[in-house]
Write an enzyme that holds these catalytic residues in place. Structure first.
Site, PDB file in Angstrom:
ATOM      1  N   GLU A   1      -0.945 -12.936   3.452  1.00 14.69           N
ATOM      2  CA  GLU A   1      -0.287 -12.437   2.432  1.00 14.69           C
ATOM      3  C   GLU A   1       1.042 -13.410   2.558  1.00 14.69           C
ATOM      4  OE1 GLU A   1       2.499 -10.982   0.044  1.00 14.69           O
ATOM      5  OE2 GLU A   1       1.644 -10.102   2.146  1.00 14.69           O
TER       6      GLU A   1
ATOM      7  N   GLU B   1      -4.925  -0.732   6.280  1.00 18.00           N
ATOM      8  CA  GLU B   1      -4.507   1.013   5.067  1.00 18.00           C
ATOM      9  C   GLU B   1      -5.089   2.184   6.609  1.00 18.00           C
ATOM     10  OE1 GLU B   1      -7.601   0.749   1.765  1.00 18.00           O
ATOM     11  OE2 GLU B   1      -6.131  -1.386   2.202  1.00 18.00           O
TER      12      GLU B   1
ATOM     13  N   HIS C   1      -1.150 -12.422  -7.833  1.00 19.80           N
ATOM     14  CA  HIS C   1      -1.445 -11.905  -8.622  1.00 19.80           C
ATOM     15  C   HIS C   1      -0.968 -11.224  -9.988  1.00 19.80           C
ATOM     16  CE1 HIS C   1      -2.540  -9.926  -4.620  1.00 19.80           C
ATOM     17  NE2 HIS C   1      -3.225  -9.027  -5.373  1.00 19.80           N
TER      18      HIS C   1
ATOM     19  N   LYS D   1       0.979  -1.523   0.290  1.00 21.78           N
ATOM     20  CA  LYS D   1      -0.148  -0.159   0.470  1.00 21.78           C
ATOM     21  C   LYS D   1       1.022   1.237  -0.056  1.00 21.78           C
ATOM     22  CE  LYS D   1      -3.648  -2.409   1.017  1.00 21.78           C
ATOM     23  NZ  LYS D   1      -4.997  -2.229  -0.301  1.00 21.78           N
TER      24      LYS D   1
ATOM     25  N   TRP E   1     -12.293   0.938   1.294  1.00 19.27           N
ATOM     26  CA  TRP E   1     -12.614   0.593   0.207  1.00 19.27           C
ATOM     27  C   TRP E   1     -13.502   1.090  -0.055  1.00 19.27           C
ATOM     28  CZ3 TRP E   1     -10.751  -5.189  -0.997  1.00 19.27           C
ATOM     29  CH2 TRP E   1      -9.078  -5.307  -0.468  1.00 19.27           C
TER      30      TRP E   1
ATOM     31  N   CYS F   1      -4.051  -8.629   3.133  1.00 13.96           N
ATOM     32  CA  CYS F   1      -3.452  -9.292   2.755  1.00 13.96           C
ATOM     33  C   CYS F   1      -2.498  -7.316   2.610  1.00 13.96           C
ATOM     34  CB  CYS F   1      -3.808  -9.596   1.072  1.00 13.96           C
ATOM     35  SG  CYS F   1      -5.226  -8.543  -0.108  1.00 13.96           S
TER      36      CYS F   1
ATOM     37  N   HIS G   1      -9.262 -12.796   6.230  1.00 19.49           N
ATOM     38  CA  HIS G   1      -8.237 -12.476   5.449  1.00 19.49           C
ATOM     39  C   HIS G   1      -6.970 -11.081   5.776  1.00 19.49           C
ATOM     40  CE1 HIS G   1      -5.492 -13.152   2.016  1.00 19.49           C
ATOM     41  NE2 HIS G   1      -5.993 -12.361   1.777  1.00 19.49           N
TER      42      HIS G   1
ATOM     43  N   ASP H   1     -13.545 -10.961   5.810  1.00 26.36           N
ATOM     44  CA  ASP H   1     -12.313 -10.848   5.350  1.00 26.36           C
ATOM     45  C   ASP H   1     -11.729  -9.085   5.981  1.00 26.36           C
ATOM     46  OD1 ASP H   1     -11.922 -12.940   4.041  1.00 26.36           O
ATOM     47  OD2 ASP H   1     -12.430 -12.511   2.138  1.00 26.36           O
TER      48      ASP H   1
END
Length: 760
Positions: free
Chosen positions: A669, A609, A698, A112, A565, A647, A645, A603
């Site tokens: 991750e 972030e 990815h 990020k 988000w 990441c 989860h 999740d």
């Protein structure tokens, strides 16, 4: 007189022309010449738009073919040793190979960009010998001047920030690496000065984070070197995302201007400038228009702030500008035809923010009366949204206030729950699973489009989704996975899907922003009070469970991720928004459990972030973020296994908070960072269930069994084997069918090898 300035403009284009060109080029549908031509046309259109709106200082070199940090790395020849490179200008094949991986080499780590949802490619310094491969800012400056007559302001990522964001060196090597890079920056700046460039914007957002005295000394040395090398070049040292640390040191640097964020760093920066003043010989870049948010600015309020600043900085040294690059917002509101009028009237995307900058600059120069009509209209539009029924749901506000005053916790501690869950599920050692989504093929996307357009009935679409679930339940069983998922074929996006089913959300038609590479997202808008209306995921999950004897996880997006988000309202705190989301999602968790789903994944990939950049604010944020997660999950039975989860994150500084979320299993991750995250668990004890992602989703490459076996072996040196799960890094929505199946088969084979070693 005051001037207008913009720190950067969105790359992707009004209709995502940038994304489409990239993906066509990668697919071999565009040759390189045509690709370059298309991107130049898009780039010039962006510059022309700013020119026509009267922006005085237009950023150039803010456009990128993938990521601006990767641009800086390749400009200096910082190429990871696993990629073949013989020097010179970095070809596009190598540039994209570093970002996306190749058949023979893994992609560089992606993480990020500060506390935003933009991802940058992490430069790898180890083993490299930096040189200037090409002067990208100079190329961009020449293009703008020759094609459009624009006297552009080249943007460069500053050396201290670039180094701090890089990896592959020891902290004690910092000065040695700066000694390599600073002369290269000098070469870039000297060539710009020789070209006649008047202003250069050097971005140093690292200055809003905590820095030690050594870093301040380095900063002084860097900019003294620049001042000596290019004494007649105007440098705007630009910061953003928060207030600067070491204000008094920074404003005394030998630069001609300092850019400060008066939106997200308003309190700290305003306090500093009022208490300590501002050098009379410098320009102040006053970032008063939010480069990250989508709400129309209160023009009267912004004018009041400019009046305060005008008492400290003379008008002829004031730049009215965005708080950061407009990279983080959509292009324009004008094409949005389906939003509520009171909502649309209160929005400002990139183009509208250009208008706000121009208006406020005009007001500073000619007086507030010169924009009196715009001021009145702005006040009217903001009041309309404030008084809307969507923002005044007393039932939601009162219930959430009551629940959030309580301490949410599971009925039994983890050790008791783990025993009960093991007895119920009888899973093998090192259970295998995936993160949730499976490939969304062209067929899946077409089906969704047909349904949304009304060409398919809801029944036809539901039947299609069930067919996809059938295919993938069977595939998962054949591959040998232990815990299955339904595949999320009905979901366009892990946040949008839930927002469409909850009250308080709105969705744009064209509100795309870049997340990473060509991956663009269309964040929902949380503009009202959030409320649960009906079950959102039960039908598909219950159907999938009916097709197998193995457990199927229910899949939800957590409250903090939905908030981080989304574009969120700015009239209440983010903590209040998080609790509203948590209460709504709790009702969905309970509905899944009542339908017989005994594993539920909530999740939270975006928890970190949202972490404030200021250390003193982080504990408070983590406390209410953890509380929101627990509010969502605390009411289930002890045998119901809660997964989560995360990441793209460094977790070493928040493992305690992750553990406090009290999820039965967390997947994280780790492969993109080449296993470096495991180091966090070598330094800290973690006593809940955990799965460290063993391959990078990815990248299109299929990981080999040996790679995953190595990752598993290292993890098991520091984690309890009885609590260890094996899974990919993230969801598989963007991958192809064949590569997904092959990768998962390899993952299961690596798991079988690990089980053999453990039993032996």
């Amino acid at each position: 007189m005051a001037k207008s300035s913009v720190l950067g403009y969105p790359r992707i284009g009004q209709n995502r022309e940038w994304k489409k060109a990239l993906e066509a080029f990668w697919a071999g549908k565009l040759d390189e010449s045509t690709f370059q031509s298309q991107l130049q046309e898009l780039r010039l259109n962006h510059l022309r738009k700013q020119q026509e709106k009267g922006i005085d200082f237009i950023a150039v070199n803010d456009f990128s073919y993938y990521d601006h940090v990767l641009d800086t790395a390749t400009m200096f020849g910082v190429i990871p040793s696993r990629f073949p490179y013989e020097g010179g200008v970095v070809p596009l094949s190598l540039y994209y190979g570093i970002a996306r991986g190749t058949k023979d080499a893994t992609a560089s780590e992606m993480t990020k960009w500060f506390n935003t949802n933009y991802h940058y490619i992490v430069p790898e310094l180890g083993g490299t010998e930096p040189v200037v491969t090409e002067n990208k800012p100079l190329i961009a400056y020449r293009e703008a001047k020759e094609k459009l007559g624009i006297e552009g302001k080249p943007v460069i990522l500053g050396p201290l920030t670039f180094l701090k964001l890089s990896k592959g060196y020891k902290i004690e090597e910092t000065d040695a690496w700066l000694a390599r890079f600073v002369p290269l920056y000098v070469q870039i700046l000297q060539e710009l000065a020789e070209e006649g460039v008047q202003w250069v914007q050097i971005d140093e957002p690292i200055l809003v984070t905590k820095l030690g005295g050594d870093d301040i000394a380095r900063l002084k040395k860097i900019y003294e070197t620049f001042a000596s090398a290019v004494p007649h070049l105007n440098i705007l040292l630009q910061t953003y995302f928060e207030s600067v640390e070491h204000y008094n040191d920074i404003v005394q640097l030998p630069v001609q201007g300092i850019g400060l964020d008066f939106v997200h760093g308003l309190a700290g920066n305003l306090k500093s400038i009022q208490e300590s003043g501002f050098p009379a010989d410098k320009f102040l870049g006053a970032g008063i228009i939010d480069g990250r948010g989508i709400w129309k600015a209160d023009l009267r309020e912004k004018l009041g702030l400019l009046e305060v600043l005008s008492k400290i900085v003379t008008e002829d040294r004031l730049l009215v500008q965005t708080s950061c690059s407009l990279l983080h917002v959509p292009v324009t509101v004008k094409n949005e035809t389906k939003l509520l009028p009171e909502l649309k009237d209160a929005l400002a995307f990139a183009d509208e923010k250009l208008d706000e900058i121009a208006l406020l600059t005009k007001a500073v120069v000619a007086g507030a009366d010169s924009i009196s009509e715009a001021l009145a209209q702005c006040s009217k539009e903001l009041l309309g949204l404030k008084q809307s029924s969507e923002r005044n749901r007393k039932d939601v506000q009162q219930t959430v206030a009551t629940i959030s005053a309580q301490h949410p916790e599971r009925s039994r501690p983890f050790t008791d729950r783990h025993s009960a869950q093991q007895k119920k599920w009888q899973l093998p050692i090192f259970p295998t699973t995936t993160i949730g989504s499976f490939p969304q093929s062209a067929e899946v996307r077409k089906a969704r489009q047909l349904w949304r357009k009304g060409d398919w009935t809801p029944e036809q679409y539901a039947s299609f989704i069930r067919d996809q679930i059938d295919i993938w339940i069977k595939l998962q069983e054949e591959i040998g996975l232990d815990v299955l998922v339904h595949g999320e074929f009905e979901r366009t996006d892990m946040v949008e899907f839930f927002g469409e089913k909850l009250a308080g959300f709105a969705f744009t038609q064209f509100g795309w922003v870049q997340s990473y590479g060509s991956r663009c997202v269309k964040p929902p808008i949380i503009f009202g009070d959030v409320a649960f209306e009906e079950a959102m995921t039960v039908e598909e999950t219950e159907y999938a469970q009916s097709k197998t004897e193995r457990p199927v996880k229910g899949m939800l997006t957590g409250p903090i991720t939905i908030m981080n988000w989304s574009f969120v309202r700015d009239d209440i705190t983010r903590e209040q928004i998080a609790y509203q989301l948590a209460y709504a999602l709790r009702q969905e968790v309970e509905a899944l459990e009542q339908a017989g789903i005994g594993m539920i994944q909530v999740d939270e990939p975006a928890v970190r972030e949202g972490l404030p950049l200021k250390e003193e604010d982080q504990a408070t944020y983590l406390a209410w973020a953890v509380k929101a997660f627990r509010m969502t999950t605390c009411t289930v039975q002890e045998t119901t296994q809660i997964h989560t989860h995360m990441c793209y994150c460094e977790f070493h500084d928040m493992i305690d908070s992750i553990e406090a979320m009290d999820a039965d299993v967390i997947s994280i991750e780790t492969s993109r960072s080449h296993g470096e995250l495991i180091h966090s668990f070598e330094q800290n004890t973690y006593e809940l269930g955990i799965g460290l992602g063993v391959y990078d989703i990815h990248s299109p490459r299929v990981p080999q069994v040996e790679e995953m076996t190595g990752m598993i072996d290292r993890a098991l040196r520091v984690l309890d084997p009885n609590l260890f799960w094996i899974n990919p890094d993230c969801g598989l929505k963007t991958r192809g069918l064949e590569e997904t199946v092959e990768s998962l088969r390899n993952m299961v084979e690596a798991t079988q090898i690990a089980r053999g070693k453990y039993s032996a």
